[in-house]
Design a protein around this motif. Structure first.
Motif, PDB file in Angstrom:
ATOM      1  N   ALA A  52      56.023   6.768 -32.630  1.00  0.00           N
ATOM      2  CA  ALA A  52      55.838   5.356 -32.358  1.00  0.00           C
ATOM      3  C   ALA A  52      54.521   5.273 -31.750  1.00  0.00           C
ATOM      4  N   PRO A  53      53.569   4.098 -32.177  1.00  0.00           N
ATOM      5  CA  PRO A  53      52.379   3.953 -31.605  1.00  0.00           C
ATOM      6  C   PRO A  53      52.379   3.709 -30.122  1.00  0.00           C
ATOM      7  N   GLN A  54      51.498   4.218 -29.280  1.00  0.00           N
ATOM      8  CA  GLN A  54      51.498   4.232 -27.956  1.00  0.00           C
ATOM      9  C   GLN A  54      51.972   5.570 -27.173  1.00  0.00           C
ATOM     10  N   GLN A  55      52.533   6.493 -28.118  1.00  0.00           N
ATOM     11  CA  GLN A  55      53.182   7.682 -27.697  1.00  0.00           C
ATOM     12  C   GLN A  55      52.131   8.581 -27.081  1.00  0.00           C
ATOM     13  N   THR A  56      52.528   9.387 -25.912  1.00  0.00           N
ATOM     14  CA  THR A  56      51.625  10.151 -25.641  1.00  0.00           C
ATOM     15  C   THR A  56      51.280  11.539 -26.537  1.00  0.00           C
ATOM     16  N   ALA A  57      50.152  12.062 -26.755  1.00  0.00           N
ATOM     17  CA  ALA A  57      49.752  13.298 -27.312  1.00  0.00           C
ATOM     18  C   ALA A  57      48.862  14.146 -26.470  1.00  0.00           C
ATOM     19  N   ASP A  58      49.320  15.694 -26.218  1.00  0.00           N
ATOM     20  CA  ASP A  58      48.397  16.292 -25.624  1.00  0.00           C
ATOM     21  C   ASP A  58      47.546  17.084 -26.741  1.00  0.00           C
ATOM     22  N   VAL A  59      46.219  16.945 -26.562  1.00  0.00           N
ATOM     23  CA  VAL A  59      45.060  17.614 -27.423  1.00  0.00           C
ATOM     24  C   VAL A  59      44.600  18.853 -26.666  1.00  0.00           C
ATOM     25  N   VAL A  60      44.781  19.890 -27.240  1.00  0.00           N
ATOM     26  CA  VAL A  60      44.365  21.370 -26.612  1.00  0.00           C
ATOM     27  C   VAL A  60      43.110  21.664 -27.661  1.00  0.00           C
ATOM     28  N   VAL A  61      41.892  21.898 -27.058  1.00  0.00           N
ATOM     29  CA  VAL A  61      40.759  22.366 -27.799  1.00  0.00           C
ATOM     30  C   VAL A  61      40.365  23.745 -27.338  1.00  0.00           C
ATOM     31  N   GLY A  66      40.774  26.057 -23.980  1.00  0.00           N
ATOM     32  CA  GLY A  66      42.069  25.691 -24.110  1.00  0.00           C
ATOM     33  C   GLY A  66      42.244  24.335 -23.250  1.00  0.00           C
ATOM     34  N   GLU A  67      41.155  23.743 -23.011  1.00  0.00           N
ATOM     35  CA  GLU A  67      41.314  22.465 -22.117  1.00  0.00           C
ATOM     36  C   GLU A  67      42.127  21.654 -22.878  1.00  0.00           C
ATOM     37  N   ARG A  68      42.984  20.776 -21.750  1.00  0.00           N
ATOM     38  CA  ARG A  68      43.879  19.714 -22.556  1.00  0.00           C
ATOM     39  C   ARG A  68      43.440  18.258 -22.275  1.00  0.00           C
ATOM     40  N   PHE A  69      43.444  17.365 -23.314  1.00  0.00           N
ATOM     41  CA  PHE A  69      43.095  16.063 -23.137  1.00  0.00           C
ATOM     42  C   PHE A  69      44.161  15.432 -23.421  1.00  0.00           C
ATOM     43  N   THR A  70      44.399  13.861 -22.981  1.00  0.00           N
ATOM     44  CA  THR A  70      45.674  12.936 -23.292  1.00  0.00           C
ATOM     45  C   THR A  70      45.003  12.118 -24.327  1.00  0.00           C
ATOM     46  N   GLY A  71      45.705  12.158 -25.295  1.00  0.00           N
ATOM     47  CA  GLY A  71      45.721  11.064 -26.338  1.00  0.00           C
ATOM     48  C   GLY A  71      46.852  10.093 -26.493  1.00  0.00           C
ATOM     49  N   THR A  72      46.566   9.031 -27.395  1.00  0.00           N
ATOM     50  CA  THR A  72      47.605   8.258 -27.561  1.00  0.00           C
ATOM     51  C   THR A  72      47.816   7.888 -28.989  1.00  0.00           C
ATOM     52  N   ILE A  73      48.824   7.946 -29.601  1.00  0.00           N
ATOM     53  CA  ILE A  73      49.022   7.465 -31.071  1.00  0.00           C
ATOM     54  C   ILE A  73      48.841   5.909 -31.171  1.00  0.00           C
ATOM     55  N   ALA A 106      41.351  21.027 -32.903  1.00  0.00           N
ATOM     56  CA  ALA A 106      42.205  20.818 -31.917  1.00  0.00           C
ATOM     57  C   ALA A 106      43.828  21.029 -32.287  1.00  0.00           C
ATOM     58  N   ARG A 107      44.434  21.513 -31.240  1.00  0.00           N
ATOM     59  CA  ARG A 107      45.801  21.469 -31.688  1.00  0.00           C
ATOM     60  C   ARG A 107      46.454  20.219 -30.851  1.00  0.00           C
ATOM     61  N   VAL A 108      47.329  19.411 -31.688  1.00  0.00           N
ATOM     62  CA  VAL A 108      47.848  18.102 -31.003  1.00  0.00           C
ATOM     63  C   VAL A 108      49.385  18.301 -30.951  1.00  0.00           C
ATOM     64  N   ASN A 109      49.766  18.199 -29.626  1.00  0.00           N
ATOM     65  CA  ASN A 109      51.306  18.154 -29.349  1.00  0.00           C
ATOM     66  C   ASN A 109      51.558  16.956 -29.092  1.00  0.00           C
ATOM     67  N   ILE A 110      52.648  16.235 -29.661  1.00  0.00           N
ATOM     68  CA  ILE A 110      53.062  14.979 -29.503  1.00  0.00           C
ATOM     69  C   ILE A 110      54.361  14.849 -28.660  1.00  0.00           C
ATOM     70  N   VAL A 111      54.383  14.278 -27.624  1.00  0.00           N
ATOM     71  CA  VAL A 111      55.735  14.453 -26.830  1.00  0.00           C
ATOM     72  C   VAL A 111      56.638  13.456 -27.331  1.00  0.00           C
ATOM     73  N   TYR A 112      57.712  13.550 -27.872  1.00  0.00           N
ATOM     74  CA  TYR A 112      58.616  12.818 -28.164  1.00  0.00           C
ATOM     75  C   TYR A 112      59.880  12.363 -27.171  1.00  0.00           C
ATOM     76  N   GLU A 113      60.064  13.532 -26.635  1.00  0.00           N
ATOM     77  CA  GLU A 113      61.300  13.186 -25.567  1.00  0.00           C
ATOM     78  C   GLU A 113      61.058  14.248 -24.498  1.00  0.00           C
ATOM     79  N   ARG A 114      61.287  13.685 -23.421  1.00  0.00           N
ATOM     80  CA  ARG A 114      61.379  14.560 -22.201  1.00  0.00           C
ATOM     81  C   ARG A 114      62.620  14.594 -21.394  1.00  0.00           C
ATOM     82  N   ARG A 115      62.954  15.892 -20.842  1.00  0.00           N
ATOM     83  CA  ARG A 115      64.338  15.792 -20.290  1.00  0.00           C
ATOM     84  C   ARG A 115      63.764  16.580 -18.850  1.00  0.00           C
TER      85      ARG A 115
END
Length: 168
Positions: A52-61, A66-73, A106-115
């Motif tokens: 969904a829009p506004q979901q968080t994504a980790d962007v690894v370059v 291998g630094e991580r940046f935070t993105g948003t859909i 970049a590799r983009v990891n989209i976080v769609y669920e956390r436990r």
């Protein structure tokens, strides 16, 4: 003459040189806006409902160690690409330090669920035989096989949602 761009940004390509004769509508420069940087990712059809829009994504370059940046859909295409069976999503990344550059891979990891506080095991510890998953635990100094139910998986780790207490 002065050439002024109607947008803010930096000149990322120059198509003309001093002394060139140009005609109307000839491209002269490419202006790139660096705020925000945009990554386009293609989402498999089966994952579409999890995003969904506004979901968080980790962007690894990798180019930045291998630094991580935070993105948003910011947007998800409402239609599937019939050639690939994927939906296109736009991920916006803020980088005030300006270390990210347009065109970097970049590799983009989209976080769609956390436990939180999930019991996890390395994927290699889980035995999958005849559609049943199990693990070996030590009971009274001997190995004993116990069936388990698994949940989410990420980076070689699998969540165990049933079959273990966590102190085995």
């Amino acid at each position: 003459t002065d050439i002024r761009a109607p947008i803010d940004g930096v000149v990322s390509a120059r198509h003309i040189k001093v002394g060139n004769t140009i005609t109307q509508n000839t491209p002269t420069f490419r202006v790139t806006n660096l705020d925000p940087l945009v990554a386009y990712v293609h989402i498999p059809e089966k994952e579409f409902r999890k995003l969904a829009p506004q979901q968080t994504a980790d962007v690894v370059v990798d180019a930045l160690g291998g630094e991580r940046f935070t993105g948003t859909i910011s947007r998800i295409s409402p239609t599937v690409d019939p050639k690939t069976g994927t939906f296109r999503a736009r991920v916006e990344v803020q980088d005030p330090s300006r270390r990210l550059k347009p065109g970097m891979f970049a590799r983009v990891n989209i976080v769609y669920e956390r436990r939180e506080d999930a019991l996890q095991l390395p994927r290699t510890a889980i035995v999958d035989a005849d559609g049943t998953q199990s693990v070996f635990v030590v009971v009274g100094g001997k190995a004993e096989q116990k069936p388990v139910q698994t949940g989410l998986a990420n980076n070689g780790w699998v969540e165990v949602v049933g079959g273990l207490q966590g102190d085995e």
